[in-house]
Design a protein around this motif. Structure first.
Motif, PDB file in Angstrom:
ATOM      1  N   ASP A   1       0.807  -1.226   0.000  1.00 18.10           N
ATOM      2  CA  ASP A   1       0.000   0.000   0.000  1.00 18.10           C
ATOM      3  C   ASP A   1       0.842   1.279   0.000  1.00 18.10           C
ATOM      4  O   ASP A   1       0.487   2.271   0.620  1.00 18.10           O
ATOM      5  CB  ASP A   1      -0.985   0.021   1.170  1.00 18.10           C
ATOM      6  CG  ASP A   1      -2.068   1.081   0.952  1.00 18.10           C
ATOM      7  OD1 ASP A   1      -2.495   1.244  -0.209  1.00 18.10           O
ATOM      8  OD2 ASP A   1      -2.444   1.767   1.919  1.00 18.10           O
ATOM      9  N   PHE A   2       1.956   1.246  -0.710  1.00 15.45           N
ATOM     10  CA  PHE A   2       2.765   2.445  -0.855  1.00 15.45           C
ATOM     11  C   PHE A   2       2.057   3.384  -1.829  1.00 15.45           C
ATOM     12  O   PHE A   2       1.523   2.962  -2.846  1.00 15.45           O
ATOM     13  CB  PHE A   2       4.159   2.069  -1.362  1.00 15.45           C
ATOM     14  CG  PHE A   2       5.093   3.233  -1.495  1.00 15.45           C
ATOM     15  CD1 PHE A   2       5.423   4.010  -0.395  1.00 15.45           C
ATOM     16  CD2 PHE A   2       5.644   3.552  -2.720  1.00 15.45           C
ATOM     17  CE1 PHE A   2       6.298   5.084  -0.512  1.00 15.45           C
ATOM     18  CE2 PHE A   2       6.519   4.614  -2.844  1.00 15.45           C
ATOM     19  CZ  PHE A   2       6.847   5.389  -1.740  1.00 15.45           C
ATOM     20  N   VAL A   3       2.048   4.656  -1.524  1.00 12.16           N
ATOM     21  CA  VAL A   3       1.271   5.633  -2.276  1.00 12.16           C
ATOM     22  C   VAL A   3       1.573   5.602  -3.774  1.00 12.16           C
ATOM     23  O   VAL A   3       0.668   5.724  -4.600  1.00 12.16           O
ATOM     24  CB  VAL A   3       1.431   7.062  -1.687  1.00 12.16           C
ATOM     25  CG1 VAL A   3       2.867   7.554  -1.814  1.00 12.16           C
ATOM     26  CG2 VAL A   3       0.468   8.039  -2.328  1.00 12.16           C
ATOM     27  N   LEU A   4       2.821   5.426  -4.164  1.00 11.45           N
ATOM     28  CA  LEU A   4       3.145   5.435  -5.593  1.00 11.45           C
ATOM     29  C   LEU A   4       2.717   4.164  -6.318  1.00 11.45           C
ATOM     30  O   LEU A   4       2.708   4.122  -7.543  1.00 11.45           O
ATOM     31  CB  LEU A   4       4.643   5.671  -5.794  1.00 11.45           C
ATOM     32  CG  LEU A   4       5.198   6.992  -5.255  1.00 11.45           C
ATOM     33  CD1 LEU A   4       6.662   7.158  -5.634  1.00 11.45           C
ATOM     34  CD2 LEU A   4       4.392   8.184  -5.728  1.00 11.45           C
ATOM     35  N   ASP A   5       2.348   3.120  -5.560  1.00 16.20           N
ATOM     36  CA  ASP A   5       1.871   1.886  -6.179  1.00 16.20           C
ATOM     37  C   ASP A   5       0.363   1.893  -6.414  1.00 16.20           C
ATOM     38  O   ASP A   5      -0.163   0.985  -7.050  1.00 16.20           O
ATOM     39  CB  ASP A   5       2.236   0.673  -5.307  1.00 16.20           C
ATOM     40  CG  ASP A   5       3.719   0.371  -5.382  1.00 16.20           C
ATOM     41  OD1 ASP A   5       4.347   0.702  -6.400  1.00 16.20           O
ATOM     42  OD2 ASP A   5       4.247  -0.189  -4.399  1.00 16.20           O
ATOM     43  N   ARG A   6      -0.316   2.899  -5.922  1.00 12.21           N
ATOM     44  CA  ARG A   6      -1.753   2.978  -6.144  1.00 12.21           C
ATOM     45  C   ARG A   6      -2.024   3.241  -7.631  1.00 12.21           C
ATOM     46  O   ARG A   6      -1.313   4.024  -8.261  1.00 12.21           O
ATOM     47  CB  ARG A   6      -2.363   4.068  -5.276  1.00 12.21           C
ATOM     48  CG  ARG A   6      -2.232   3.733  -3.801  1.00 12.21           C
ATOM     49  CD  ARG A   6      -2.834   4.781  -2.918  1.00 12.21           C
ATOM     50  NE  ARG A   6      -2.455   4.481  -1.539  1.00 12.21           N
ATOM     51  CZ  ARG A   6      -2.284   5.396  -0.608  1.00 12.21           C
ATOM     52  NH1 ARG A   6      -2.475   6.676  -0.876  1.00 12.21           N
ATOM     53  NH2 ARG A   6      -1.929   5.036   0.608  1.00 12.21           N
ATOM     54  N   PRO A   7      -3.038   2.599  -8.181  1.00  9.83           N
ATOM     55  CA  PRO A   7      -3.301   2.717  -9.625  1.00  9.83           C
ATOM     56  C   PRO A   7      -3.408   4.163 -10.113  1.00  9.83           C
ATOM     57  O   PRO A   7      -2.938   4.483 -11.203  1.00  9.83           O
ATOM     58  CB  PRO A   7      -4.626   1.979  -9.820  1.00  9.83           C
ATOM     59  CG  PRO A   7      -4.743   1.073  -8.655  1.00  9.83           C
ATOM     60  CD  PRO A   7      -3.999   1.719  -7.519  1.00  9.83           C
ATOM     61  N   GLU A   8      -3.982   5.018  -9.317  1.00 10.17           N
ATOM     62  CA  GLU A   8      -4.178   6.407  -9.747  1.00 10.17           C
ATOM     63  C   GLU A   8      -2.871   7.202  -9.867  1.00 10.17           C
ATOM     64  O   GLU A   8      -2.843   8.267 -10.477  1.00 10.17           O
ATOM     65  CB  GLU A   8      -5.146   7.144  -8.814  1.00 10.17           C
ATOM     66  CG  GLU A   8      -4.680   7.284  -7.385  1.00 10.17           C
ATOM     67  CD  GLU A   8      -5.125   6.161  -6.453  1.00 10.17           C
ATOM     68  OE1 GLU A   8      -5.235   6.409  -5.241  1.00 10.17           O
ATOM     69  OE2 GLU A   8      -5.372   5.034  -6.948  1.00 10.17           O
ATOM     70  N   HIS A   9      -1.786   6.683  -9.282  1.00  6.40           N
ATOM     71  CA  HIS A   9      -0.507   7.400  -9.350  1.00  6.40           C
ATOM     72  C   HIS A   9       0.514   6.718 -10.270  1.00  6.40           C
ATOM     73  O   HIS A   9       1.590   7.268 -10.500  1.00  6.40           O
ATOM     74  CB  HIS A   9       0.081   7.582  -7.953  1.00  6.40           C
ATOM     75  CG  HIS A   9      -0.796   8.368  -7.045  1.00  6.40           C
ATOM     76  ND1 HIS A   9      -1.301   9.603  -7.374  1.00  6.40           N
ATOM     77  CD2 HIS A   9      -1.295   8.080  -5.824  1.00  6.40           C
ATOM     78  CE1 HIS A   9      -2.065  10.053  -6.385  1.00  6.40           C
ATOM     79  NE2 HIS A   9      -2.073   9.136  -5.441  1.00  6.40           N
ATOM     80  N   ARG A  10       0.167   5.561 -10.800  1.00  5.05           N
ATOM     81  CA  ARG A  10       1.079   4.883 -11.726  1.00  5.05           C
ATOM     82  C   ARG A  10       1.206   5.695 -13.008  1.00  5.05           C
ATOM     83  O   ARG A  10       0.231   6.222 -13.521  1.00  5.05           O
ATOM     84  CB  ARG A  10       0.586   3.478 -12.034  1.00  5.05           C
ATOM     85  CG  ARG A  10       0.798   2.550 -10.869  1.00  5.05           C
ATOM     86  CD  ARG A  10       0.621   1.097 -11.255  1.00  5.05           C
ATOM     87  NE  ARG A  10       0.627   0.313 -10.040  1.00  5.05           N
ATOM     88  CZ  ARG A  10      -0.318  -0.545  -9.704  1.00  5.05           C
ATOM     89  NH1 ARG A  10      -1.338  -0.753 -10.502  1.00  5.05           N
ATOM     90  NH2 ARG A  10      -0.242  -1.215  -8.573  1.00  5.05           N
TER      91      ARG A  10
END
Length: 195
Positions: free
Chosen positions: A51-60
């Protein structure tokens, strides 16, 4: 190094201060002097916890990283900007950067932009609330636009010229190739030659 004029892309929010270069690229991955192969290890320790913020789909696929003060502190490893760049980032925005990290970014064509903390906070909040919003970072105009937010930023004139023209340190040297060749022609024959 490729020339940098402007970048349009989504913003990834990394709302942390004092992110050091060992967090950007951990020491166990520094086994090569090549500039490639590091992107997959960006923030490795944080990512493996899930659940690291940069791994969230919206930030990929984001091209602009907005983060807290003192980004890039710690050791002077050149691999940190290489890693960020290979992971897809063209611009890092923070209230402050470690000096060596900022210089290393400029040397590889990664734009490190300093904004006041309230401006960074507005971009972090925007990226969190509306992750689909894109930012336009224009080096020539020295502006950042995202949604209804717009900022001017400062950049050292020589760095700006280098980035706009895609001149890394080798490129700067090659601009003087005629003078180097002229010097070499005038050297005594008994001295070692550059081949």
């Amino acid at each position: 190094m490729k020339a940098f004029h402007r970048v349009t892309g989504r913003i990834a929010p990394l709302d942390l201060a004092d992110v050091d270069t060992d967090q950007i690229i951990a020491k166990q991955f520094l086994k090569s002097i090549e500039r490639t192969g590091y992107g997959q290890y960006l923030f490795y320790e944080w990512r493996k916890s899930g659940d690291f913020v940069l791994d969230r789909p919206e930030h990929r696929g984001a091209r602009v990283l907005v983060t807290g003060p003192n980004f890039g502190c710690g050791s002077s490893r050149e691999h940190a900007p290489w890693t960020l760049q290979e992971a897809g980032f063209d611009v890092i925005i923070a209230p402050s950067f470690a000096d060596i990290f900022r210089n290393n970014c400029g040397n590889v064509g990664l734009l490190a932009v300093t904004l006041p903390e309230d401006g960074v906070r507005r971009l972090l909040d925007l990226a969190t609330a509306s992750p689909e919003t894109e930012a336009l970072v224009d080096l020539e105009a020295q502006t950042i636009s995202a949604g209804d937010i717009q900022f001017q930023f400062e950049v050292e004139p020589f760095l700006k010229e280098r980035l706009l023209n895609g001149w890394d340190e080798i490129g700067l040297t090659l601009r003087k190739l005629d003078r180097i060749e002229e010097y070499e022609k005038g050297r005594p024959a008994w001295m070692p030659a550059v081949v």
